[in-house]
Design a protein around this motif. Structure first.
Motif, mmCIF file in Angstrom:
data_model
loop_
_atom_site.group_PDB
_atom_site.id
_atom_site.type_symbol
_atom_site.label_atom_id
_atom_site.label_comp_id
_atom_site.label_asym_id
_atom_site.label_seq_id
_atom_site.Cartn_x
_atom_site.Cartn_y
_atom_site.Cartn_z
ATOM 1 N N TRP A 173 5.156 18.324 -21.975
ATOM 2 C CA TRP A 173 3.877 18.443 -21.379
ATOM 3 C C TRP A 173 3.151 17.170 -21.654
ATOM 4 N N GLN A 174 3.297 16.271 -22.768
ATOM 5 C CA GLN A 174 2.629 15.027 -22.918
ATOM 6 C C GLN A 174 3.245 14.277 -22.147
ATOM 7 N N ALA A 175 4.482 14.086 -21.714
ATOM 8 C CA ALA A 175 5.081 13.248 -20.567
ATOM 9 C C ALA A 175 4.259 13.545 -19.023
ATOM 10 N N ALA A 176 4.342 14.648 -19.005
ATOM 11 C CA ALA A 176 3.846 15.240 -17.625
ATOM 12 C C ALA A 176 2.338 14.853 -17.623
ATOM 13 N N SER A 177 1.508 14.753 -18.524
ATOM 14 C CA SER A 177 0.046 14.551 -18.643
ATOM 15 C C SER A 177 0.057 13.026 -18.372
ATOM 16 N N ALA A 178 0.763 11.974 -19.232
ATOM 17 C CA ALA A 178 0.902 10.851 -19.306
ATOM 18 C C ALA A 178 1.123 10.221 -17.911
ATOM 19 N N SER A 179 2.272 10.853 -17.228
ATOM 20 C CA SER A 179 2.767 10.587 -16.035
ATOM 21 C C SER A 179 1.505 10.518 -14.930
ATOM 22 N N VAL A 180 0.846 11.449 -14.946
ATOM 23 C CA VAL A 180 -0.539 11.428 -14.015
ATOM 24 C C VAL A 180 -1.508 10.235 -14.118
ATOM 25 N N VAL A 181 -1.735 9.878 -15.237
ATOM 26 C CA VAL A 181 -2.665 8.919 -15.759
ATOM 27 C C VAL A 181 -1.912 7.449 -15.471
ATOM 28 N N VAL A 182 -0.695 7.422 -15.852
ATOM 29 C CA VAL A 182 0.096 6.088 -15.524
ATOM 30 C C VAL A 182 0.200 5.958 -14.136
ATOM 31 N N SER A 183 0.253 7.056 -13.496
ATOM 32 C CA SER A 183 0.409 6.790 -11.928
ATOM 33 C C SER A 183 -0.928 6.493 -11.301
ATOM 34 N N ALA A 184 -2.141 6.774 -11.543
ATOM 35 C CA ALA A 184 -3.077 6.211 -11.101
ATOM 36 C C ALA A 184 -3.475 4.901 -11.415
ATOM 37 N N LEU A 185 -2.982 4.167 -12.587
ATOM 38 C CA LEU A 185 -3.022 2.963 -13.136
ATOM 39 C C LEU A 185 -2.108 2.097 -12.418
ATOM 40 N N LEU A 186 -1.131 2.602 -12.310
ATOM 41 C CA LEU A 186 0.052 1.978 -11.630
ATOM 42 C C LEU A 186 -0.237 1.591 -9.990
ATOM 43 N N ALA A 187 -1.053 2.814 -9.345
ATOM 44 C CA ALA A 187 -1.356 2.663 -7.946
ATOM 45 C C ALA A 187 -2.454 1.545 -7.814
ATOM 46 N N ALA A 188 -3.337 1.586 -8.778
ATOM 47 C CA ALA A 188 -4.426 0.327 -8.678
ATOM 48 C C ALA A 188 -3.702 -0.694 -8.732
ATOM 49 N N MET A 238 0.824 -1.211 -0.132
ATOM 50 C CA MET A 238 0.009 -0.093 0.153
ATOM 51 C C MET A 238 1.043 1.197 -0.120
ATOM 52 N N THR A 239 1.929 1.131 0.302
ATOM 53 C CA THR A 239 2.917 2.402 0.611
ATOM 54 C C THR A 239 3.148 2.908 -0.833
ATOM 55 N N VAL A 240 3.669 2.214 -1.684
ATOM 56 C CA VAL A 240 3.747 2.448 -3.075
ATOM 57 C C VAL A 240 2.690 2.983 -3.892
ATOM 58 N N ALA A 241 1.639 2.514 -3.552
ATOM 59 C CA ALA A 241 0.315 2.732 -4.020
ATOM 60 C C ALA A 241 -0.051 4.276 -3.433
ATOM 61 N N THR A 242 0.217 4.540 -2.341
ATOM 62 C CA THR A 242 -0.092 5.888 -1.727
ATOM 63 C C THR A 242 0.785 6.877 -2.187
ATOM 64 N N ILE A 243 2.237 6.503 -2.422
ATOM 65 C CA ILE A 243 3.003 7.350 -2.858
ATOM 66 C C ILE A 243 2.679 7.725 -4.401
ATOM 67 N N LEU A 244 2.217 6.883 -5.114
ATOM 68 C CA LEU A 244 1.974 7.076 -6.583
ATOM 69 C C LEU A 244 0.577 8.061 -6.655
ATOM 70 N N VAL A 245 -0.278 7.724 -5.759
ATOM 71 C CA VAL A 245 -1.446 8.720 -5.598
ATOM 72 C C VAL A 245 -1.117 10.024 -5.506
ATOM 73 N N LEU A 246 -0.104 10.191 -4.261
ATOM 74 C CA LEU A 246 0.192 11.462 -3.874
ATOM 75 C C LEU A 246 0.981 12.302 -4.876
ATOM 76 N N TYR A 247 1.788 11.373 -5.699
ATOM 77 C CA TYR A 247 2.518 12.089 -6.771
ATOM 78 C C TYR A 247 1.481 12.568 -7.933
ATOM 79 N N GLY A 248 0.618 11.588 -8.403
ATOM 80 C CA GLY A 248 -0.336 12.050 -9.168
ATOM 81 C C GLY A 248 -1.167 13.414 -8.933
ATOM 82 N N ALA A 249 -1.320 13.510 -7.409
ATOM 83 C CA ALA A 249 -2.210 14.552 -7.357
ATOM 84 C C ALA A 249 -1.177 15.860 -7.299
ATOM 85 N N PHE A 250 -0.216 15.553 -6.732
ATOM 86 C CA PHE A 250 1.137 16.712 -6.970
ATOM 87 C C PHE A 250 1.274 17.257 -8.238
ATOM 88 N N ALA A 251 1.332 16.090 -9.076
ATOM 89 C CA ALA A 251 1.726 16.494 -10.577
ATOM 90 C C ALA A 251 0.777 17.461 -11.111
#
Length: 316
Positions: free
Chosen positions: A39-54, A1-14
């Protein structure tokens, strides 16, 4: 759960903080292609973070660490064969990931199909009202407003009005049509569609909104730069002044528009291109944005693999 939490926090931060940070990057106008990728990479990182958190919630690190075979077994277990993995948290994570993907697919399909429908209607109208000019390699429409734009698609072509032809010198016409062909060759409509799909799928997310505006601006700078390889910058600038007030169809890409006057100054006072150090820094930024979430998500699996198999490897 720690990694998932970090990914979610990163997505929100980004999603909230990155627009301000990337907006202060000073070199974007000097390297629009690299800036679009950023800009494309930044946007993709948010979506990928959400998917990887799941994914991190649904699949334990120990399973990932045992390799693809274990991962396939986990997928089977998620369908109900292993009660230890078929937990409420797992089901919620998978549903959340599915909703994100479905939302993206629906928004992307709506953007692409809507634009295609509008372009088809416009192409039918151009077939009736316009004529192909062989010398210009463009469709000419009898219309008093000064317009030059491109109609993207499989059979995309540049369009210019008689009002623009009367106002522009021949060398300016050639320069502005090269600008439009740069949009067609670069398939910039797909770049814009991707940014539009994200804002439609997830409205009011600051990063996606800012990325859409910045990408729309940067593709025009990129097309200007491509045109400047074959035509004098002063001719491009003069054409932009003449076309600044023209309003092209929303689904088309035009040489004029709101950014025209800013681009005139850029054409008349060009800045030096990025040096090697600046270019590498930009590439590193893109790489970190793309690889960062994936590396973080993979770290527990790699650690589990080393913990379980390192001893056996050393004894070989």
């Amino acid at each position: 759960m720690t990694v998932a939490t970090i990914l979610v926090l990163y997505g929100a931060f980004a999603a909230v903080v990155l627009p301000g940070l990337l907006g202060r990057v000073a070199w974007t106008d000097r390297a629009p292609r690299l800036a679009i990728a950023m800009w494309q990479a930044a946007s993709a990182s948010v979506v990928v973070s959400a998917l990887l958190a799941a994914f991190a919630v649904a699949v334990p690190a120990s399973v990932v660490g045992h390799g693809l075979a274990g991962l396939f077994e986990a997928c089977a277990a998620l369908l109900g064969h292993d009660a230890s993995l078929n937990t409420p948290a797992t089901r919620i994570a998978l549903v959340a990931a599915g909703l994100v993907l479905a939302r993206l697919a629906c928004a992307g399909g709506a953007v692409l199909l809507g634009a295609r429908r509008e372009r088809r209607r416009h192409a039918e109208a151009l077939a009736l009202l316009g004529r192909h000019h062989t010398g210009l390699g463009a469709m000419v429409v009898d219309y008093e407003e000064r317009l030059a734009y491109c109609l993207p698609g499989r059979r995309g072509h540049a369009v210019i009005t008689t009002g623009a032809l009367r106002s522009l010198a021949p060398e300016q016409v050639a320069a502005v049509l090269e600008h439009e062909r740069a949009h067609l060759r670069g398939r910039h409509h797909l770049v814009l569609a991707a940014a539009e799909a994200l804002t439609r799928a997830f409205p009011r997310v600051p990063l996606f909104e800012q990325a859409r505006m910045q990408v729309a601006r940067l593709v025009e700078l990129l097309a200007d730069d491509v045109a400047a390889r074959r035509h004098q910058r002063v001719h491009i600038a003069a054409a932009l002044v003449q076309l600044a007030t023209g309003r092209v169809p929303a689904f088309a890409l035009g040489a004029g528009g709101e950014t025209a006057l800013t681009r005139v100054r850029r054409m008349l006072h060009p800045q030096a291109p990025l040096d090697r150090r600046e270019h590498l820094a930009g590439l590193l930024t893109v790489a970190v944005l793309l690889a960062g979430p994936a590396t973080l998500a993979a770290a527990p699996g790699v650690a589990s693999f080393l913990a379980h198999h390192c001893h056996s490897l050393l004894t070989l």
